[in-house]
Write a protein that holds these residues in place. Structure first.
Motif, PDB file in Angstrom:
ATOM      1  N   ASN B 265     114.747 -21.259  32.812  1.00  0.00           N
ATOM      2  CA  ASN B 265     114.509 -20.790  34.174  1.00  0.00           C
ATOM      3  C   ASN B 265     113.410 -19.743  34.188  1.00  0.00           C
ATOM      4  N   TRP B 266     113.445 -18.916  33.135  1.00  0.00           N
ATOM      5  CA  TRP B 266     112.472 -17.839  33.041  1.00  0.00           C
ATOM      6  C   TRP B 266     111.054 -18.392  32.931  1.00  0.00           C
ATOM      7  N   VAL B 267     110.908 -19.485  32.164  1.00  0.00           N
ATOM      8  CA  VAL B 267     109.557 -19.980  31.898  1.00  0.00           C
ATOM      9  C   VAL B 267     108.923 -20.603  33.140  1.00  0.00           C
ATOM     10  N   THR B 268     109.744 -21.013  34.124  1.00  0.00           N
ATOM     11  CA  THR B 268     109.163 -21.620  35.312  1.00  0.00           C
ATOM     12  C   THR B 268     108.633 -20.589  36.294  1.00  0.00           C
ATOM     13  N   GLY B 269     108.904 -19.326  36.032  1.00  0.00           N
ATOM     14  CA  GLY B 269     108.406 -18.292  36.929  1.00  0.00           C
ATOM     15  C   GLY B 269     106.894 -18.182  36.851  1.00  0.00           C
ATOM     16  N   GLY B 270     106.285 -17.578  37.885  1.00  0.00           N
ATOM     17  CA  GLY B 270     104.838 -17.359  37.835  1.00  0.00           C
ATOM     18  C   GLY B 270     104.581 -16.011  37.170  1.00  0.00           C
ATOM     19  N   PHE B 271     103.786 -16.016  36.110  1.00  0.00           N
ATOM     20  CA  PHE B 271     103.529 -14.773  35.396  1.00  0.00           C
ATOM     21  C   PHE B 271     102.207 -14.193  35.865  1.00  0.00           C
ATOM     22  N   CYS B 281      97.663  -2.571  32.603  1.00  0.00           N
ATOM     23  CA  CYS B 281      97.608  -3.968  32.987  1.00  0.00           C
ATOM     24  C   CYS B 281      96.457  -4.616  32.226  1.00  0.00           C
ATOM     25  N   LEU B 282      96.531  -5.941  32.091  1.00  0.00           N
ATOM     26  CA  LEU B 282      95.578  -6.649  31.237  1.00  0.00           C
ATOM     27  C   LEU B 282      94.166  -6.626  31.818  1.00  0.00           C
ATOM     28  N   TYR B 283      94.093  -6.806  33.134  1.00  0.00           N
ATOM     29  CA  TYR B 283      92.780  -6.934  33.759  1.00  0.00           C
ATOM     30  C   TYR B 283      92.667  -5.911  34.881  1.00  0.00           C
ATOM     31  N   PRO B 284      92.370  -4.655  34.534  1.00  0.00           N
ATOM     32  CA  PRO B 284      92.318  -3.621  35.563  1.00  0.00           C
ATOM     33  C   PRO B 284      91.218  -3.912  36.571  1.00  0.00           C
ATOM     34  N   SER B 285      91.490  -3.576  37.811  1.00  0.00           N
ATOM     35  CA  SER B 285      90.501  -3.867  38.852  1.00  0.00           C
ATOM     36  C   SER B 285      89.292  -2.961  38.667  1.00  0.00           C
ATOM     37  N   GLY B 286      88.208  -3.410  39.184  1.00  0.00           N
ATOM     38  CA  GLY B 286      87.016  -2.580  39.132  1.00  0.00           C
ATOM     39  C   GLY B 286      85.931  -3.147  38.244  1.00  0.00           C
ATOM     40  N   ASN B 287      86.311  -3.953  37.230  1.00  0.00           N
ATOM     41  CA  ASN B 287      85.249  -4.529  36.409  1.00  0.00           C
ATOM     42  C   ASN B 287      85.080  -6.025  36.671  1.00  0.00           C
ATOM     43  N   GLY B 288      85.401  -6.418  37.880  1.00  0.00           N
ATOM     44  CA  GLY B 288      85.105  -7.786  38.280  1.00  0.00           C
ATOM     45  C   GLY B 288      86.086  -8.827  37.807  1.00  0.00           C
ATOM     46  N   SER B 289      87.210  -8.422  37.202  1.00  0.00           N
ATOM     47  CA  SER B 289      88.154  -9.410  36.713  1.00  0.00           C
ATOM     48  C   SER B 289      89.563  -9.096  37.205  1.00  0.00           C
ATOM     49  N   ASP B 290      89.652  -8.782  38.458  1.00  0.00           N
ATOM     50  CA  ASP B 290      90.948  -8.411  39.024  1.00  0.00           C
ATOM     51  C   ASP B 290      91.651  -9.671  39.518  1.00  0.00           C
ATOM     52  N   TYR B 291      92.767 -10.005  38.920  1.00  0.00           N
ATOM     53  CA  TYR B 291      93.447 -11.225  39.313  1.00  0.00           C
ATOM     54  C   TYR B 291      94.576 -10.995  40.313  1.00  0.00           C
ATOM     55  N   GLY B 292      94.845  -9.716  40.608  1.00  0.00           N
ATOM     56  CA  GLY B 292      95.835  -9.417  41.635  1.00  0.00           C
ATOM     57  C   GLY B 292      97.168 -10.080  41.368  1.00  0.00           C
ATOM     58  N   THR B 293      97.634 -10.872  42.335  1.00  0.00           N
ATOM     59  CA  THR B 293      98.957 -11.470  42.184  1.00  0.00           C
ATOM     60  C   THR B 293      98.903 -12.958  41.895  1.00  0.00           C
ATOM     61  N   THR B 294      97.717 -13.490  41.528  1.00  0.00           N
ATOM     62  CA  THR B 294      97.681 -14.915  41.189  1.00  0.00           C
ATOM     63  C   THR B 294      98.325 -15.117  39.818  1.00  0.00           C
ATOM     64  N   PRO B 295      99.177 -16.132  39.705  1.00  0.00           N
ATOM     65  CA  PRO B 295      99.795 -16.406  38.400  1.00  0.00           C
ATOM     66  C   PRO B 295      98.727 -16.775  37.385  1.00  0.00           C
ATOM     67  N   LEU B 296      98.834 -16.217  36.191  1.00  0.00           N
ATOM     68  CA  LEU B 296      97.815 -16.444  35.171  1.00  0.00           C
ATOM     69  C   LEU B 296      98.296 -17.500  34.186  1.00  0.00           C
ATOM     70  N   ASP B 297      97.420 -18.477  33.912  1.00  0.00           N
ATOM     71  CA  ASP B 297      97.798 -19.566  33.021  1.00  0.00           C
ATOM     72  C   ASP B 297      97.968 -19.105  31.582  1.00  0.00           C
ATOM     73  N   THR B 298      97.178 -18.112  31.158  1.00  0.00           N
ATOM     74  CA  THR B 298      97.322 -17.656  29.770  1.00  0.00           C
ATOM     75  C   THR B 298      98.701 -17.048  29.557  1.00  0.00           C
ATOM     76  N   LEU B 299      99.173 -16.276  30.530  1.00  0.00           N
ATOM     77  CA  LEU B 299     100.501 -15.675  30.403  1.00  0.00           C
ATOM     78  C   LEU B 299     101.579 -16.765  30.422  1.00  0.00           C
ATOM     79  N   LYS B 300     101.363 -17.729  31.294  1.00  0.00           N
ATOM     80  CA  LYS B 300     102.318 -18.837  31.383  1.00  0.00           C
ATOM     81  C   LYS B 300     102.405 -19.565  30.047  1.00  0.00           C
ATOM     82  N   MET B 301     101.243 -19.771  29.422  1.00  0.00           N
ATOM     83  CA  MET B 301     101.237 -20.468  28.138  1.00  0.00           C
ATOM     84  C   MET B 301     101.930 -19.635  27.064  1.00  0.00           C
ATOM     85  N   ALA B 302     101.804 -18.326  27.150  1.00  0.00           N
ATOM     86  CA  ALA B 302     102.516 -17.469  26.197  1.00  0.00           C
ATOM     87  C   ALA B 302     104.020 -17.642  26.365  1.00  0.00           C
ATOM     88  N   ALA B 303     104.461 -17.696  27.629  1.00  0.00           N
ATOM     89  CA  ALA B 303     105.891 -17.909  27.888  1.00  0.00           C
ATOM     90  C   ALA B 303     106.336 -19.276  27.384  1.00  0.00           C
TER      91      ALA B 303
END
Lengths: 390, 333
Positions: B265-271, B281-303
């Motif tokens: 169940n945990w793995v189906t969540g959006g990471f 946080c992995l991608y701090p805002s301000g340097n053009g790589s702010d992902y906000g609340t979009t689920p990240l595929d790399t994190l999902k793959m880690a899960a």
């Protein structure tokens, strides 16, 4: 029941030569009646067989006459097996036997509320609503789910069986590093369907921001080499054909079938490969002496010998396919695409359980049950005719 | 039957009967056979290699994706080896809390749930399977055969038919949001009872009588003779049951809130790249790589790796037992 007895029953209602020639219709009904009677006699004999007294146990007690109390005590002790099966029996009563009965009864209750148990009356309303899709909520559509399930099952199961057959033949014909290939091919054997579904989704997914596309995914890149425009394999509501009230999400069908073939292959290879390995080598030697070609050997020896395994794989594959759920959820998320466009029959049940509309869930599960029973029945009919060579 | 083209004499298999005086060119035939053999081998090995690569590719992709930086994952041409290894992806998913409310769960909690439920249900289930199978194999009591037939008959019914009723039952018994509800309904497995009973019945009766003469009780016989003799089957059942619990998804989702759910169940969540309490946080805002609340595929793959790798490792080490069990039962847990 022995074969002899069976023959006797079947032969009994039809005397050698009927004296009076009946009208064809009358004769039909006479025959029908005889067959029905035969059927009942058949079952009755089976029941009688169950209750037939077992021959006396040679180790049974044969000492002096026992007192009544002692007899009772020993009688009770001989039934202590019930104590051993009691835990399983109690659990099954609650979680298996009761649910079967409840599902049958509750599916005929109109407007059944699971929390209060109240309902308005009896009838086929649930089934009608389920079949017409008139469920009053934004849940899955039964006919859509049925079509999805049937299409996915009847394409992916034969496809993966055929591919498994090819791979097993190839695997069987090599000698060097056979073990290494075997190990790698069996790796997808034990996988979590949801987790690997997510991995497959990344192969196909197009990632884009509102302003530009970041990546179209590996599959689209490869297709791009052949001049095919990027296809939205995963995104809900994209790449569908409409067919009346049905939607045919063909792109998602392809993705699901690829994933199911991948995850279904190892088990099928295991079964077919071990069946091939256990074929007596004498047959091949004999064929070699007779100068049979490779193809002849394959079609005249290998194929008939592993026929039972192939039919087993097809049947279990179709049974499993009718109950598929987690592969689709892994690929397309919990809503199974956009608004359950990729819903399966099991997905339908879970959807309505979650929505709290138990009546539809019961009706849906009963229909799934009937479909699976029909497949079992057809399978029994087919496999009875087939001869095995082993 | 094939005929020789020149003489019209019969050809039996590879041997040309008429070739006697013209000279049967064994070398030529051998050469042709050899070439045929090589071509065949090249084709077969190529085919198998392609299949093996395709079978392994998803695992490889899962592992490398879980170590990529999200920008690299989203590059328009995918890389097959990460430029930079981002091990922090794993750190992030371990500390991921789905929401601020008290019903959310961290990875630690979820893993504990899975292990507790897995071990308990495997152990208790095994006890029930063993004693039931023993009773059906070795004991005599009235109605044994009918009971066994009825139990076997339930195997024909798809388990999905039970789910709705069981859901109502556990809700009425107020068992939801607990471990009990995850364990109880699946303790009895008719198929394994059937499998073990057949195993038990293969043990010769003379062994039982010998044990009786040596003064062993029924329970002692079960523990000291039958269980050791059927150990391979029992190990297969244990492994398959544990794997089944590890992969259970829909029942925990129906009956339990996040805190009480299982690893699948945990793995189906959006990471997502959520800011941790210490501001990391992995991608701090301000340097053009702010992902906000979009689920990240790399994190999902880690899960996904966290869920899949234990299974893969288990499979590699216990392949013999798992395959034996699966090829017998045709199910995975």
């Amino acid at each position: 029941m022995t074969e002899n007895e069976k023959d006797m029953i079947e032969a009994e209602p039809q005397p050698e030569a009927p004296k009076k020639k009946h009208n064809r219709f009358v004769q039909y009904f006479i025959n029908l009646g005889a067959r029905i009677k035969g059927w009942f006699v058949d079952k009755w004999l089976a029941v009688k067989d169950v209750f037939k007294k077992k021959p006396k146990d040679e180790y049974a007690y044969s000492g002096p006459e026992l007192s009544k109390g002692e007899k009772f005590r020993r009688g009770l002790k001989s039934q202590s097996g019930w104590l051993f099966v009691a835990p399983a029996l109690i659990l099954m009563a609650v979680f298996t036997f009761y649910p079967i009965i409840a599902a049958f009864i509750n599916s005929f209750k109109i407007d059944y509320s699971s929390t209060t148990g109240a309902f308005k009356g009896w009838g086929f309303d649930n089934f009608v609503h389920v079949l017409t899709g008139d469920t009053g909520t934004a849940g899955a559509n039964f006919v859509q789910c049925l079509v999805n399930t049937l299409v996915l099952t009847f394409i992916s199961v034969p496809l993966s069986t055929l591919l498994a057959l090819l791979i097993s033949v190839a695997l069987n014909s090599i000698k060097r590093i056979q073990k290494a290939y075997q190990t790698i091919l069996f790796l997808p054997y034990l996988t979590n369907a949801l987790a690997m579904g997510a991995v497959f989704a990344t192969f196909f997914k197009i990632i884009e921001t509102p302003s530009y596309t970041e990546t179209v995914g590996i599959v689209n890149i490869v297709l791009g080499w052949f001049g095919i425009r990027p296809i939205y394999w995963i995104r809900g509501g994209a790449e569908v054909w409409t067919l009346g009230s049905l939607t045919i999400p063909w792109a998602k069908y392809i993705v699901t079938i690829i994933y199911e073939v991948w995850s279904g292959l190892p088990f099928k290879i295991l079964i077919l490969f071990s069946a091939m390995q256990s074929i007596n080598k004498q047959y091949y030697d004999a064929a070699k002496v007779d100068g049979a070609s490779r193809w002849t050997v394959l079609w005249k020896i290998t194929a008939p010998m592993i026929m039972p395994q192939i039919s087993y794989l097809l049947v279990t594959g179709i049974m499993g396919g009718m109950k598929q759920y987690s592969a689709v959820v892994g690929l397309f998320g919990e809503t199974m695409g956009q608004a359950y466009e990729m819903g399966t029959m099991v997905g339908y049940l879970y959807n309505y359980i979650e929505l709290g509309q138990m009546g539809y869930a019961f009706a849906g599960s009963l229909m799934l049950f009937v479909i699976i029973m029909i497949i079992t029945f057809i399978n029994n009919k087919i496999t009875k005719k087939r001869t095995t060579y082993r | 039957m094939a005929k020789n083209k020149k003489t019209g004499e019969a050809v039996v298999g590879k041997w040309d009967l008429s070739a006697g005086d013209e000279g049967f060119d064994a070398e030529k035939v051998q050469k042709r056979e050899k070439i045929k053999h090589i071509v065949k081998n090249v084709l077969v090995y190529t085919f198998l290699t392609i299949c093996a690569v395709l079978a392994f590719l998803p695992f490889y992709w899962m592992i490398i994706s879980s170590l990529k930086v999200e920008e690299e994952f989203r590059e328009s041409v995918p890389t097959f080896f990460p430029h930079t290894f981002q091990w922090k992806n794993y750190w992030m998913i371990f500390h991921q809390v789905t929401s601020a409310s008290s019903t959310s769960a961290t990875f630690g909690r979820i893993l504990a749930n899975t292990l507790i439920v897995g071990l308990l249900s495997t152990f208790l289930g095994l006890v029930i399977i063993v004693i039931t199978a023993y009773a059906f194999a070795r004991m005599e009591f009235k109605g044994k055969n009918i009971l066994f037939a009825v139990m076997l008959a339930t195997m024909m019914i798809p388990g999905e038919l039970f789910t709705a009723s069981n859901y109502i039952t556990v809700a009425k018994l107020q068992m939801t949001n607990s471990y009990t509800v995850l364990i109880l309904p699946f303790l009895v497995s008719v198929y394994y009872i059937y499998l073990l009973r057949n195993n038990f019945m293969q043990i010769p009766n003379s062994l039982y009588q010998a044990a009786k003469i040596d003064g062993l009780s029924d329970m002692g016989y079960l523990l000291k003779v039958m269980i050791p003799l059927t150990a391979p089957t029992l190990i297969s059942i244990t492994l398959l049951r544990f794997i089944g619990t590890w992969n259970s998804y829909i029942w925990p989702r129906l009956v339990n809130m996040q805190q009480w759910q299982m690893i699948t169940n945990w793995v189906t969540g959006g990471f997502v790249d959520r800011v941790q309490p210490d501001g990391f946080c992995l991608y701090p805002s301000g340097n053009g790589s702010d992902y906000g609340t979009t689920p990240l595929d790399t994190l999902k793959m880690a899960a996904v790796c966290m869920v899949s790798l234990p299974l893969l490792i288990l499979f590699i080490f216990c392949r013999k037992y798992i395959m034996r069990g699966v090829s017998k039962s045709g199910t995975k847990g």
